[in-house]
Design an enzyme around this catalytic site. Sequence first.
Site, PDB file in Angstrom:
ATOM      1  CG  HIS A 176      -0.136   0.268   2.507  1.00 29.35           C
ATOM      2  ND1 HIS A 176       0.523  -0.728   3.154  1.00 29.35           N
ATOM      3  CD2 HIS A 176       0.100   1.393   3.208  1.00 29.35           C
ATOM      4  CE1 HIS A 176       1.121  -0.248   4.226  1.00 29.35           C
ATOM      5  NE2 HIS A 176       0.888   1.054   4.285  1.00 29.35           N
TER       6      HIS A 176
HETATM    7  C1  UD1 Z   1      -1.858   5.510   5.670  1.00 28.75           C
HETATM    8  C2  UD1 Z   1      -0.559   6.056   6.279  1.00 28.75           C
HETATM    9  C3  UD1 Z   1       0.532   5.013   6.140  1.00 28.75           C
HETATM   10  C4  UD1 Z   1       0.092   3.701   6.768  1.00 28.75           C
HETATM   11  C5  UD1 Z   1      -1.232   3.267   6.157  1.00 28.75           C
HETATM   12  C6  UD1 Z   1      -1.733   2.034   6.873  1.00 28.75           C
HETATM   13  C7  UD1 Z   1      -0.061   8.457   6.176  1.00 28.75           C
HETATM   14  C8  UD1 Z   1       0.718   9.483   5.480  1.00 28.75           C
HETATM   15  N1  UD1 Z   1      -0.107   7.251   5.579  1.00 28.75           N
HETATM   16  O1  UD1 Z   1      -1.621   5.285   4.283  1.00 28.75           O
HETATM   17  O2  UD1 Z   1       1.708   5.456   6.815  1.00 28.75           O
HETATM   18  O3  UD1 Z   1       1.079   2.743   6.517  1.00 28.75           O
HETATM   19  O4  UD1 Z   1      -2.210   4.301   6.304  1.00 28.75           O
HETATM   20  O5  UD1 Z   1      -2.649   1.327   6.105  1.00 28.75           O
HETATM   21  O6  UD1 Z   1      -0.625   8.719   7.197  1.00 28.75           O
HETATM   22  N2  UD1 Z   1      -9.002   4.752   1.361  1.00 28.75           N
HETATM   23  C9  UD1 Z   1     -10.230   4.136   1.330  1.00 28.75           C
HETATM   24  N3  UD1 Z   1     -10.812   3.809   2.517  1.00 28.75           N
HETATM   25  C10 UD1 Z   1     -10.253   4.051   3.717  1.00 28.75           C
HETATM   26  C11 UD1 Z   1      -9.005   4.686   3.751  1.00 28.75           C
HETATM   27  C12 UD1 Z   1      -8.387   5.024   2.564  1.00 28.75           C
HETATM   28  O7  UD1 Z   1     -10.779   3.898   0.271  1.00 28.75           O
HETATM   29  O8  UD1 Z   1     -10.855   3.704   4.765  1.00 28.75           O
HETATM   30  C13 UD1 Z   1      -8.330   5.061   0.065  1.00 28.75           C
HETATM   31  C14 UD1 Z   1      -8.616   6.462  -0.432  1.00 28.75           C
HETATM   32  O9  UD1 Z   1      -8.686   6.408  -1.804  1.00 28.75           O
HETATM   33  C15 UD1 Z   1      -7.354   7.232  -0.031  1.00 28.75           C
HETATM   34  C16 UD1 Z   1      -6.266   6.170  -0.149  1.00 28.75           C
HETATM   35  O10 UD1 Z   1      -6.904   4.955   0.247  1.00 28.75           O
HETATM   36  O11 UD1 Z   1      -7.128   8.326  -0.830  1.00 28.75           O
HETATM   37  C17 UD1 Z   1      -5.076   6.422   0.738  1.00 28.75           C
HETATM   38  O12 UD1 Z   1      -5.469   6.576   2.096  1.00 28.75           O
HETATM   39  P1  UD1 Z   1      -4.618   7.451   3.120  1.00 28.75           P
HETATM   40  O13 UD1 Z   1      -5.240   7.393   4.461  1.00 28.75           O
HETATM   41  O14 UD1 Z   1      -4.312   8.780   2.570  1.00 28.75           O
HETATM   42  O15 UD1 Z   1      -3.222   6.746   3.166  1.00 28.75           O
HETATM   43  P2  UD1 Z   1      -2.833   5.206   3.254  1.00 28.75           P
HETATM   44  O16 UD1 Z   1      -2.252   4.834   1.943  1.00 28.75           O
HETATM   45  O17 UD1 Z   1      -3.954   4.429   3.804  1.00 28.75           O
HETATM   46  N1  UDP Z   2      -3.536  -6.261   8.514  1.00 27.18           N
HETATM   47  C1  UDP Z   2      -4.821  -6.771   8.733  1.00 27.18           C
HETATM   48  N2  UDP Z   2      -5.571  -7.110   7.638  1.00 27.18           N
HETATM   49  C2  UDP Z   2      -5.119  -6.983   6.359  1.00 27.18           C
HETATM   50  C3  UDP Z   2      -3.813  -6.476   6.159  1.00 27.18           C
HETATM   51  C4  UDP Z   2      -3.051  -6.118   7.259  1.00 27.18           C
HETATM   52  O1  UDP Z   2      -5.239  -6.922   9.871  1.00 27.18           O
HETATM   53  O2  UDP Z   2      -5.850  -7.297   5.444  1.00 27.18           O
HETATM   54  C5  UDP Z   2      -2.746  -5.828   9.684  1.00 27.18           C
HETATM   55  C6  UDP Z   2      -1.396  -6.458   9.829  1.00 27.18           C
HETATM   56  O3  UDP Z   2      -1.479  -7.631  10.581  1.00 27.18           O
HETATM   57  C7  UDP Z   2      -0.598  -5.372  10.552  1.00 27.18           C
HETATM   58  C8  UDP Z   2      -1.239  -4.104  10.082  1.00 27.18           C
HETATM   59  O4  UDP Z   2      -2.487  -4.454   9.512  1.00 27.18           O
HETATM   60  O5  UDP Z   2      -0.776  -5.453  11.952  1.00 27.18           O
HETATM   61  C9  UDP Z   2      -0.360  -3.416   9.083  1.00 27.18           C
HETATM   62  O6  UDP Z   2      -1.036  -2.346   8.543  1.00 27.18           O
HETATM   63  P1  UDP Z   2      -0.561  -1.632   7.212  1.00 27.18           P
HETATM   64  O7  UDP Z   2       0.266  -2.559   6.409  1.00 27.18           O
HETATM   65  O8  UDP Z   2      -1.778  -1.057   6.592  1.00 27.18           O
HETATM   66  O9  UDP Z   2       0.296  -0.407   7.745  1.00 27.18           O
HETATM   67  P2  UDP Z   2       1.822  -0.199   8.161  1.00 27.18           P
HETATM   68  O10 UDP Z   2       2.165  -1.175   9.210  1.00 27.18           O
HETATM   69  O11 UDP Z   2       2.646  -0.336   6.932  1.00 27.18           O
HETATM   70  O12 UDP Z   2       1.847   1.216   8.634  1.00 27.18           O
END
Ligand code: UD1
Ligand code: UDP
Length: 442
Positions: free
Chosen positions: A211
């Site tokens: 992601h």
């Molecule tokens: C965010 C965090 C990242 C973390 C990740 C965990 C920041 C800068 N990034 O990234 O560090 O590793 O979360 O998963 O804070 N979206 C949905 N539904 C949701 C949430 C997001 O559809 O519930 C989609 C939207 O299109 C959005 C995109 O995902 O624009 C990105 O979401 P965003 O919260 O900006 O960043 P993440 O990539 O989730």
């Molecule tokens: N995770 C989950 N379901 C999923 C994918 C990930 O519960 O489908 C959990 C995973 O076990 C870990 C956390 O989400 O604890 C990691 O989140 P993510 O990769 O979104 O963020 P990051 O750790 O890179 O910030």
Amino acid sequence: MKIAIVLGTRPEIIKMASVMDEIKNRGQELLLIHTGQHYDKEMSEQFFIDLKLPVPDYNINVGSGSHGKQTGKMMDGIEEVILKEKPDIVLVQGDTNAVLAGALVASKLHIPVGHVEAGLRSFDETMPEEINRLGADVCSKFYFVPTEESAINLAMEGISRKRIFITGNTVVDACFRNLKISEARPLEDYDKSLADIDIDNMDNIVALTMHRAETVDVKERLENVIGALEELSEMNIIFPIHPRTKKMMENFGLFDKLNNMEHVHIIKPVGYLDFLLLLSKSTFILTDSGGLQEEAITLDVPALTLRYNTERPETVTAGGNILVGSDKEVILENARKILDDAEFANKMRSAKNPYGVGEAAKVMLDVILEAEEKDELAIRPPDAVMATFTRKSRVPDKDITVSEFEGENNALVKIAFEGEDVKFPYDDLNLNGLTVIYEDYS
Ligand code: UD1
Ligand code: UDP
């Protein structure tokens, strides 16, 4: 005492779960503020259900958006809540926008910030997370770091050793507490997507997650990873897809190509109990996630990390994680080694977990409650002319611990070196023959 937690995304909910439990167990008041950065049920609410967490007291509902807009809205909302609720301390976790927003707002209101998982550095300033980590670590008062390596990062940036607490990572708390619960569930409680593919009887599983902006926002990188996946046709690749990744793959016209591969199962993100199950059944994982690098080494699953750097270098030095970038050949070469070379795979599996024994939350609460007891929690203006100091170095030629050295010299030890090796200045480190860098307040 009122302890506020600011969180907003999936990993923060998971990694703060044990801290919330511990706050409750110690009879303290929890103020839970959700920024609303993640809002889909499978990215947020499901984790409150799986981990039996309280409903947030406030949800700021920021939703998705550019970094500036999202962080700004969070700051606005968090400030309003903090002014009204007046917590004694604000805890943030990790490196998302919530961490930067929460830490900035609280510190400017003179409320101490505890940064959970502080001190991680990828040294890649193109990562939004690296900016968030650096920013939050300027604003924090308590640094709860997972490993000595992270502690050294902070000490080298000038942070006082007295504010750094090596706790282990709360992800180990989460893994250990929930894997057994997860495995004890009957099949009908599994997420439908996992029940449908009969995960219990499936072999040769690879769990895949990606992601991170630097992987999924770049078409060429996605194509390379997909190219490698295509060749791993003897494996069952289970890919709970992050909404960001789905959106980007659809935009690039790559989603259908991957989805049409018979051995690739793209599913919605699953809850924590289901994900732990999937992880524990995997031969290895492919990921660009931060938390997954930690969980993999905790559960003895080899990890191939789809990145060119990591703020979790301990997992690589321990031997449980290999950085493969998004280079098709490197991914395949390492995947094949794990599959074909039993000794290599076993070595990865038996890598020592650097993230502690699963008691991180307990240590944090010990620190916070002790600070409150000693009246060291609040941030107050100085009531006397502030002491100035000079920076010095010395090589003591007698047995003397860090605490003794500080007492004798009216000093604060910042860091020490043994030959070329850096040493974190624990209270009881013997400084005899070491080069000590310190602040002299005499
Ligand atoms: C965010 C965090 C990242 C973390 C990740 C965990 C920041 C800068 N990034 O990234 O560090 O590793 O979360 O998963 O804070 N979206 C949905 N539904 C949701 C949430 C997001 O559809 O519930 C989609 C939207 O299109 C959005 C995109 O995902 O624009 C990105 O979401 P965003 O919260 O900006 O960043 P993440 O990539 O989730
Ligand atoms: N995770 C989950 N379901 C999923 C994918 C990930 O519960 O489908 C959990 C995973 O076990 C870990 C956390 O989400 O604890 C990691 O989140 P993510 O990769 O979104 O963020 P990051 O750790 O890179 O910030």
